[in-house]
Design a protein around this motif. Structure first.
Motif, PDB file in Angstrom:
ATOM      1  N   GLY A  64      83.107  39.514  28.195  1.00  0.00           N
ATOM      2  CA  GLY A  64      83.577  38.980  26.885  1.00  0.00           C
ATOM      3  C   GLY A  64      84.585  37.793  27.236  1.00  0.00           C
ATOM      4  O   GLY A  64      84.643  37.373  28.523  1.00  0.00           O
ATOM      5  N   LEU A  65      84.942  37.353  26.254  1.00  0.00           N
ATOM      6  CA  LEU A  65      86.032  35.913  26.565  1.00  0.00           C
ATOM      7  C   LEU A  65      87.567  36.296  27.105  1.00  0.00           C
ATOM      8  O   LEU A  65      87.888  37.354  26.588  1.00  0.00           O
ATOM      9  N   HIS A  66      88.053  35.762  27.953  1.00  0.00           N
ATOM     10  CA  HIS A  66      89.415  35.907  28.310  1.00  0.00           C
ATOM     11  C   HIS A  66      90.151  35.806  27.076  1.00  0.00           C
ATOM     12  O   HIS A  66      90.188  34.629  26.550  1.00  0.00           O
ATOM     13  N   PRO A  67      91.378  36.741  26.883  1.00  0.00           N
ATOM     14  CA  PRO A  67      92.266  36.605  25.840  1.00  0.00           C
ATOM     15  C   PRO A  67      93.186  35.822  25.877  1.00  0.00           C
ATOM     16  O   PRO A  67      93.821  35.494  24.776  1.00  0.00           O
ATOM     17  N   GLN A  94      75.949  19.274  23.324  1.00  0.00           N
ATOM     18  CA  GLN A  94      77.121  19.736  22.808  1.00  0.00           C
ATOM     19  C   GLN A  94      77.888  20.754  23.745  1.00  0.00           C
ATOM     20  O   GLN A  94      77.500  21.732  24.309  1.00  0.00           O
ATOM     21  N   PHE A  95      78.907  20.095  24.478  1.00  0.00           N
ATOM     22  CA  PHE A  95      79.502  20.950  25.614  1.00  0.00           C
ATOM     23  C   PHE A  95      80.720  21.715  25.101  1.00  0.00           C
ATOM     24  O   PHE A  95      81.829  21.126  24.605  1.00  0.00           O
ATOM     25  N   ASP A  96      80.556  22.869  25.454  1.00  0.00           N
ATOM     26  CA  ASP A  96      81.643  23.973  25.149  1.00  0.00           C
ATOM     27  C   ASP A  96      81.878  24.655  26.429  1.00  0.00           C
ATOM     28  O   ASP A  96      80.836  24.846  27.208  1.00  0.00           O
ATOM     29  N   PHE A  97      83.139  24.753  26.551  1.00  0.00           N
ATOM     30  CA  PHE A  97      83.813  25.528  27.901  1.00  0.00           C
ATOM     31  C   PHE A  97      84.231  26.898  27.574  1.00  0.00           C
ATOM     32  O   PHE A  97      85.103  27.293  26.632  1.00  0.00           O
ATOM     33  N   HIS A  98      83.697  27.910  28.257  1.00  0.00           N
ATOM     34  CA  HIS A  98      84.071  29.212  28.160  1.00  0.00           C
ATOM     35  C   HIS A  98      84.726  30.193  29.252  1.00  0.00           C
ATOM     36  O   HIS A  98      84.283  30.198  30.411  1.00  0.00           O
ATOM     37  N   LEU A  99      86.010  30.315  29.064  1.00  0.00           N
ATOM     38  CA  LEU A  99      86.428  31.154  30.382  1.00  0.00           C
ATOM     39  C   LEU A  99      86.409  32.732  30.086  1.00  0.00           C
ATOM     40  O   LEU A  99      86.816  33.242  28.969  1.00  0.00           O
ATOM     41  N   LEU A 100      85.597  33.453  30.978  1.00  0.00           N
ATOM     42  CA  LEU A 100      85.122  34.903  30.750  1.00  0.00           C
ATOM     43  C   LEU A 100      86.217  35.842  31.373  1.00  0.00           C
ATOM     44  O   LEU A 100      86.743  35.354  32.162  1.00  0.00           O
ATOM     45  N   LYS A 101      86.141  37.025  30.899  1.00  0.00           N
ATOM     46  CA  LYS A 101      87.314  37.903  31.234  1.00  0.00           C
ATOM     47  C   LYS A 101      87.060  38.428  32.694  1.00  0.00           C
ATOM     48  O   LYS A 101      87.913  39.223  33.016  1.00  0.00           O
TER      49      LYS A 101
END
Length: 256
Positions: A64-67, A94-101
């Motif tokens: 999941g995504l980092h909290p 469409q650029f989106d950036f995701h920090l993963l847990k």
């Protein structure tokens, strides 16, 4: 009668191969942003759709995504600065950036259409904002270079060739073709990484970041791989040492 069946199978197999090759080479275009001629069978809109559909699954695969919202905001800030200051802003993506847990897997990757991910395992090892810009700039380079779309077309080519060989020739021949295709696809993967490093350097410079920080990222990846790293010829990624030399060359070329 048996010989006649062999001839029919051979003709069908050759027909599949010729049709597949024609389909692949007839769908060629020059990438507006890199100047590279590519064989791509899907539109940017389809790339965006694939990336958005795949994002929840990819996040789930990494816990999941980092909290921590502050960490995510930091990643967003650096990523958006890179996009808005570079050729990426001229693309339809469409650029989106995701920090993963994920705290175990040291990795960053991009899906088609602009969905970009970095694991906390890698994020936590970065020493400064410039290194984060190096990681994200490299991944933006993959999107701008349309590497995922290009890889999909190559996979379709490989699949069609294997089907044709399986129908018209001895099954053992298909195994040989599959082995050759695997080697070629690994080589294409390494070329994509080097091109993304090159693009990443330009994207960093345009946004005001120090491109030498990308060399520091390579050192981190090199240390993480340890002594049991996969040999370059068996990996989709070039050896970090080779990447460092290419990055230095890219930095010098942009100084001129």
């Amino acid at each position: 009668m048996r010989r006649g069946n062999r001839k029919v199978k051979l003709l069908i197999g050759l027909g599949i191969i010729l049709f597949t090759v024609f389909q692949y080479y007839s769908k060629s275009e020059v990438n507006t942003y890199t100047g590279k001629k590519q064989h791509i069978s899907i539109s940017p809109e389809k790339e965006i759709a694939i990336g958005l559909q795949s994002t929840p699954y990819m996040a789930q695969q990494h816990g999941g995504l980092h909290p921590d919202k502050k960490y995510q905001e930091f990643v967003d800030m650096v990523g958006n600065k890179l996009v808005n200051s570079s050729i990426a802003a001229q693309t339809p993506y469409q650029f989106d950036f995701h920090l993963l847990k994920d705290t175990q897997t040291i990795n960053a990757f991009a899906l088609p259409g602009g969905q970009i991910f970095i694991t906390y395992a890698l994020f936590s090892k970065l020493e400064n904002e410039d290194q984060l810009a190096g990681v994200l700039g490299h991944e933006i380079g993959h999107v701008v270079g349309r590497h995922s779309a290009e890889r999909m077309s190559k996979q379709e080519l490989t699949k069609g060739l294997l089907n044709g060989v399986a129908v018209g020739f001895d099954p053992s021949t298909a195994e040989g073709v599959a082995a050759i295709a695997n080697v070629l696809n690994l080589s294409y993967g390494r070329d994509d990484e080097l091109e993304s490093d090159y693009l990443g350097v330009k994207i960093m410079i345009d946004a005001g970041y120090n491109p030498n920080a990308l060399i520091g990222v390579m050192e981190i990846l090199k240390a993480a791989a340890g002594p049991n790293k996969t040999p370059e010829r068996l990996s989709t990624h070039p050896d970090p040492e080779n990447r460092i030399e290419k990055i230095k060359e890219a930095i010098e070329s942009y100084k001129q």
